[in-house]
Design a protein around this motif. Structure first.
Motif, PDB file in Angstrom:
ATOM      1  N   MET A 135       0.540  -0.875   0.002  1.00 30.64           N
ATOM      2  CA  MET A 135       0.371  -0.376  -0.209  1.00 30.64           C
ATOM      3  C   MET A 135       0.950   1.334  -0.138  1.00 30.64           C
ATOM      4  SD  MET A 135      -3.268   0.323  -0.340  1.00 30.64           S
ATOM      5  CE  MET A 135      -4.129  -1.016   0.179  1.00 30.64           C
ATOM      6  N   ALA A 136       1.350   2.151  -0.534  1.00 30.49           N
ATOM      7  CA  ALA A 136       1.493   3.197  -1.476  1.00 30.49           C
ATOM      8  C   ALA A 136       0.735   3.957  -0.780  1.00 30.49           C
ATOM      9  CB  ALA A 136       1.960   3.466  -2.188  1.00 30.49           C
ATOM     10  N   VAL A 137       0.831   4.669  -0.092  1.00 30.24           N
ATOM     11  CA  VAL A 137       0.382   5.423   0.698  1.00 30.24           C
ATOM     12  C   VAL A 137       0.710   7.338   0.413  1.00 30.24           C
ATOM     13  CG1 VAL A 137      -1.014   6.336   2.698  1.00 30.24           C
ATOM     14  CG2 VAL A 137      -0.744   4.844   2.879  1.00 30.24           C
ATOM     15  N   ASP A 138      -0.184   7.403  -0.523  1.00 27.43           N
ATOM     16  CA  ASP A 138       0.318   9.037  -0.884  1.00 27.43           C
ATOM     17  C   ASP A 138      -1.018  10.112   0.375  1.00 27.43           C
ATOM     18  OD1 ASP A 138      -1.625   8.843  -1.923  1.00 27.43           O
ATOM     19  OD2 ASP A 138      -0.325   9.089  -4.307  1.00 27.43           O
ATOM     20  N   THR A 139      -0.591  11.598  -0.646  1.00 27.16           N
ATOM     21  CA  THR A 139      -1.837  12.884  -0.210  1.00 27.16           C
ATOM     22  C   THR A 139      -2.990  11.608   0.038  1.00 27.16           C
ATOM     23  OG1 THR A 139      -1.105  13.554  -1.730  1.00 27.16           O
ATOM     24  CG2 THR A 139      -0.200  14.084   0.359  1.00 27.16           C
ATOM     25  N   HIS A 140      -2.969  11.311  -1.209  1.00 26.78           N
ATOM     26  CA  HIS A 140      -4.759  11.176  -1.909  1.00 26.78           C
ATOM     27  C   HIS A 140      -5.078   9.831  -0.921  1.00 26.78           C
ATOM     28  CE1 HIS A 140      -4.818  13.863  -5.242  1.00 26.78           C
ATOM     29  NE2 HIS A 140      -3.816  12.741  -6.045  1.00 26.78           N
ATOM     30  N   ILE A 141      -4.526   9.476  -1.191  1.00 26.54           N
ATOM     31  CA  ILE A 141      -4.618   7.801  -0.487  1.00 26.54           C
ATOM     32  C   ILE A 141      -5.177   8.305   1.631  1.00 26.54           C
ATOM     33  CG2 ILE A 141      -3.779   5.750   0.734  1.00 26.54           C
ATOM     34  CD1 ILE A 141      -3.450   4.975  -1.600  1.00 26.54           C
ATOM     35  N   PHE A 142      -3.707   8.957   2.098  1.00 23.06           N
ATOM     36  CA  PHE A 142      -4.331   9.642   3.760  1.00 23.06           C
ATOM     37  C   PHE A 142      -5.486   9.987   3.720  1.00 23.06           C
ATOM     38  CE2 PHE A 142      -2.948  12.013   6.871  1.00 23.06           C
ATOM     39  CZ  PHE A 142      -2.914  11.270   7.748  1.00 23.06           C
ATOM     40  N   ARG A 143      -5.780  11.285   2.686  1.00 21.15           N
ATOM     41  CA  ARG A 143      -7.020  11.743   2.893  1.00 21.15           C
ATOM     42  C   ARG A 143      -8.086  11.026   2.449  1.00 21.15           C
ATOM     43  NH1 ARG A 143      -6.223  15.447  -0.987  1.00 21.15           N
ATOM     44  NH2 ARG A 143      -7.232  14.222  -2.769  1.00 21.15           N
ATOM     45  N   VAL A 144      -8.157  10.425   1.168  1.00 22.61           N
ATOM     46  CA  VAL A 144     -10.244   8.910   1.453  1.00 22.61           C
ATOM     47  C   VAL A 144      -9.956   8.118   2.326  1.00 22.61           C
ATOM     48  CG1 VAL A 144     -10.522   7.403  -0.292  1.00 22.61           C
ATOM     49  CG2 VAL A 144      -9.266   9.887  -1.038  1.00 22.61           C
ATOM     50  N   SER A 145      -8.737   7.512   3.126  1.00 22.56           N
ATOM     51  CA  SER A 145      -8.889   6.674   4.209  1.00 22.56           C
ATOM     52  C   SER A 145      -9.493   6.975   5.026  1.00 22.56           C
ATOM     53  CB  SER A 145      -7.710   6.115   4.567  1.00 22.56           C
ATOM     54  OG  SER A 145      -7.092   5.154   3.159  1.00 22.56           O
ATOM     55  N   ASN A 146      -9.071   8.649   5.602  1.00 23.43           N
ATOM     56  CA  ASN A 146      -9.716   9.425   6.970  1.00 23.43           C
ATOM     57  C   ASN A 146     -10.497   9.284   7.190  1.00 23.43           C
ATOM     58  OD1 ASN A 146      -7.846   9.404   9.391  1.00 23.43           O
ATOM     59  ND2 ASN A 146      -6.250   9.149   8.042  1.00 23.43           N
ATOM     60  N   ARG A 147     -10.972  10.359   5.275  1.00 22.56           N
ATOM     61  CA  ARG A 147     -12.628  11.547   5.209  1.00 22.56           C
ATOM     62  C   ARG A 147     -13.378  10.398   5.167  1.00 22.56           C
ATOM     63  NH1 ARG A 147     -12.739  14.813   0.184  1.00 22.56           N
ATOM     64  NH2 ARG A 147     -11.587  16.405   1.212  1.00 22.56           N
ATOM     65  N   THR A 148     -13.286   9.231   4.422  1.00 20.59           N
ATOM     66  CA  THR A 148     -14.396   8.087   4.498  1.00 20.59           C
ATOM     67  C   THR A 148     -14.814   7.224   5.398  1.00 20.59           C
ATOM     68  OG1 THR A 148     -12.834   6.198   3.571  1.00 20.59           O
ATOM     69  CG2 THR A 148     -14.360   7.695   1.907  1.00 20.59           C
ATOM     70  N   GLY A 149     -13.164   6.868   5.921  1.00 16.93           N
ATOM     71  CA  GLY A 149     -13.650   6.402   7.489  1.00 16.93           C
ATOM     72  C   GLY A 149     -13.069   4.682   6.917  1.00 16.93           C
ATOM     73  N   ILE A 150     -12.049   4.659   6.619  1.00 15.57           N
ATOM     74  CA  ILE A 150     -11.841   3.851   5.821  1.00 15.57           C
ATOM     75  C   ILE A 150     -11.142   2.697   6.632  1.00 15.57           C
ATOM     76  CG2 ILE A 150     -10.942   1.816   3.617  1.00 15.57           C
ATOM     77  CD1 ILE A 150     -11.840   3.486   1.720  1.00 15.57           C
ATOM     78  N   ALA A 151      -9.512   3.476   6.633  1.00 17.21           N
ATOM     79  CA  ALA A 151      -8.852   3.420   7.625  1.00 17.21           C
ATOM     80  C   ALA A 151      -8.388   4.494   8.597  1.00 17.21           C
ATOM     81  CB  ALA A 151      -8.018   2.772   6.759  1.00 17.21           C
ATOM     82  N   THR A 152      -8.656   4.917   9.182  1.00 15.16           N
ATOM     83  CA  THR A 152      -8.432   6.613  10.086  1.00 15.16           C
ATOM     84  C   THR A 152      -7.044   6.142  10.841  1.00 15.16           C
ATOM     85  OG1 THR A 152      -9.192   5.900  12.181  1.00 15.16           O
ATOM     86  CG2 THR A 152     -10.206   6.823  10.365  1.00 15.16           C
ATOM     87  N   GLY A 153      -6.241   7.454  10.450  1.00 14.94           N
ATOM     88  CA  GLY A 153      -5.053   7.126  10.891  1.00 14.94           C
ATOM     89  C   GLY A 153      -4.084   8.413  11.449  1.00 14.94           C
ATOM     90  N   LYS A 154      -2.851   9.046  12.253  1.00 14.22           N
ATOM     91  CA  LYS A 154      -2.554  10.153  12.286  1.00 14.22           C
ATOM     92  C   LYS A 154      -1.234  10.034  11.060  1.00 14.22           C
ATOM     93  CE  LYS A 154      -4.826  11.683  16.891  1.00 14.22           C
ATOM     94  NZ  LYS A 154      -4.381  11.804  17.898  1.00 14.22           N
ATOM     95  N   THR A 155      -0.994   9.262  11.071  1.00 11.47           N
ATOM     96  CA  THR A 155       0.415   9.331  10.215  1.00 11.47           C
ATOM     97  C   THR A 155       0.231   8.054   8.711  1.00 11.47           C
ATOM     98  OG1 THR A 155       1.369   7.341  11.373  1.00 11.47           O
ATOM     99  CG2 THR A 155       1.528   8.974  12.661  1.00 11.47           C
ATOM    100  N   VAL A 156       1.031   8.551   8.143  1.00 11.20           N
ATOM    101  CA  VAL A 156       1.263   7.868   6.720  1.00 11.20           C
ATOM    102  C   VAL A 156       1.341   6.157   7.173  1.00 11.20           C
ATOM    103  CG1 VAL A 156       2.405   7.617   4.305  1.00 11.20           C
ATOM    104  CG2 VAL A 156       1.409   9.528   5.429  1.00 11.20           C
ATOM    105  N   ARG A 157       2.425   5.890   7.967  1.00 10.35           N
ATOM    106  CA  ARG A 157       2.442   4.408   8.665  1.00 10.35           C
ATOM    107  C   ARG A 157       1.374   3.881   9.270  1.00 10.35           C
ATOM    108  NH1 ARG A 157       6.879   0.802   9.375  1.00 10.35           N
ATOM    109  NH2 ARG A 157       5.474  -0.408   8.985  1.00 10.35           N
ATOM    110  N   ALA A 158       0.694   4.235  10.395  1.00  9.04           N
ATOM    111  CA  ALA A 158      -0.432   3.735  10.639  1.00  9.04           C
ATOM    112  C   ALA A 158      -1.670   3.698   9.775  1.00  9.04           C
ATOM    113  CB  ALA A 158      -0.918   5.473  11.522  1.00  9.04           C
ATOM    114  N   VAL A 159      -1.514   4.698   8.562  1.00  6.48           N
ATOM    115  CA  VAL A 159      -2.464   3.897   7.185  1.00  6.48           C
ATOM    116  C   VAL A 159      -2.155   3.162   6.786  1.00  6.48           C
ATOM    117  CG1 VAL A 159      -4.185   5.232   5.806  1.00  6.48           C
ATOM    118  CG2 VAL A 159      -3.800   6.987   7.533  1.00  6.48           C
TER     119      VAL A 159
END
Length: 216
Positions: A135-159
């Motif tokens: 899972m290559a978490v960039d700014t888009h994935i970080f935003r979508v994951s947190n915004r939608t609730g799919i996978a929340t986290g405060k850091t890229v690694r946590a997401v």
């Protein structure tokens, strides 16, 4: 967000785009690696414009090494941070030649040891070139994951860690492509296109960009 809702989200994303892929243009694992290095803080469109000029001239570690840093800069100077990227690409080409017989390695540990290659870049190469679940978490994935609730986290690694654990295995291989594209074109940072969203009713974002009477 529960497992059933996550599964439904990825079912819809897959139905809308059954075979997602990176928008970076490449024809070899090495070309992909260099394109991903160049894409940091740059758009895929901008990187593609540069590599369309570069790769016909030099698309192997030896050929780019022969260009030298100054020669490489002439092809990538339209990309942000081009000087530091040129330095890293040249060093990476040397490392590939010296340590890997010019072949891009297929492990994260070996990839992140290359100059200019961080965890995100390594994950892109592992997933896209080598078919590994990463899972290559960039700014888009970080935003979508947190915004939608799919996978929340405060850091890229946590997401990243939560996505790897929570995304249904049947969708894990292509998940990062779906999430990146969804964030790039629909769930944008500013003014998300909620009216055009295929997962609107499943998304747990509280501030959907919809007229009040249409908000689910």
């Amino acid at each position: 967000m529960n497992k059933d809702k996550r599964t439904a989200i990825f079912e819809r994303l897959k139905a809308a785009n059954p075979a997602p892929k990176t928008e970076l243009e490449y024809e070899s694992v090495f070309e992909l690696l260099i394109a991903v290095i160049l894409s940091a803080q740059a758009t895929d469109v901008g990187v593609n414009k540069a590599t369309r000029r570069l790769y016909p001239v030099a698309n192997t570690p030896a050929a780019i090494w022969d260009l030298g840093e100054a020669g490489l800069i002439e092809y990538i100077k339209t990309i942000g941070l081009y000087r530091s990227k040129a330095a890293n690409v040249i060093k990476t080409c040397r490392a590939l030649l010296d340590d890997h017989d010019g072949v891009v390695p297929a492990t994260r540990a070996e990839l992140v040891a290359l100059p200019g290659v961080g965890r995100k870049t390594a994950n892109v190469v592992l997933n896209t070139a080598f078919g590994q679940a990463a899972m290559a978490v960039d700014t888009h994935i970080f935003r979508v994951s947190n915004r939608t609730g799919i996978a929340t986290g405060k850091t890229v690694r946590a997401v990243e860690d939560r996505l790897m654990r929570l995304v249904p295995k049947a969708y894990l291989q292509d998940a990062h492509h779906w999430l990146i594209l969804h964030g790039r074109y629909t769930c944008r940072a500013r003014s998300p296109a909620c009216n055009d969203c295929v997962i609107l009713d499943l998304c747990e974002y509280r501030h959907k960009n919809l007229p009040e009477d249409n908000t689910p």
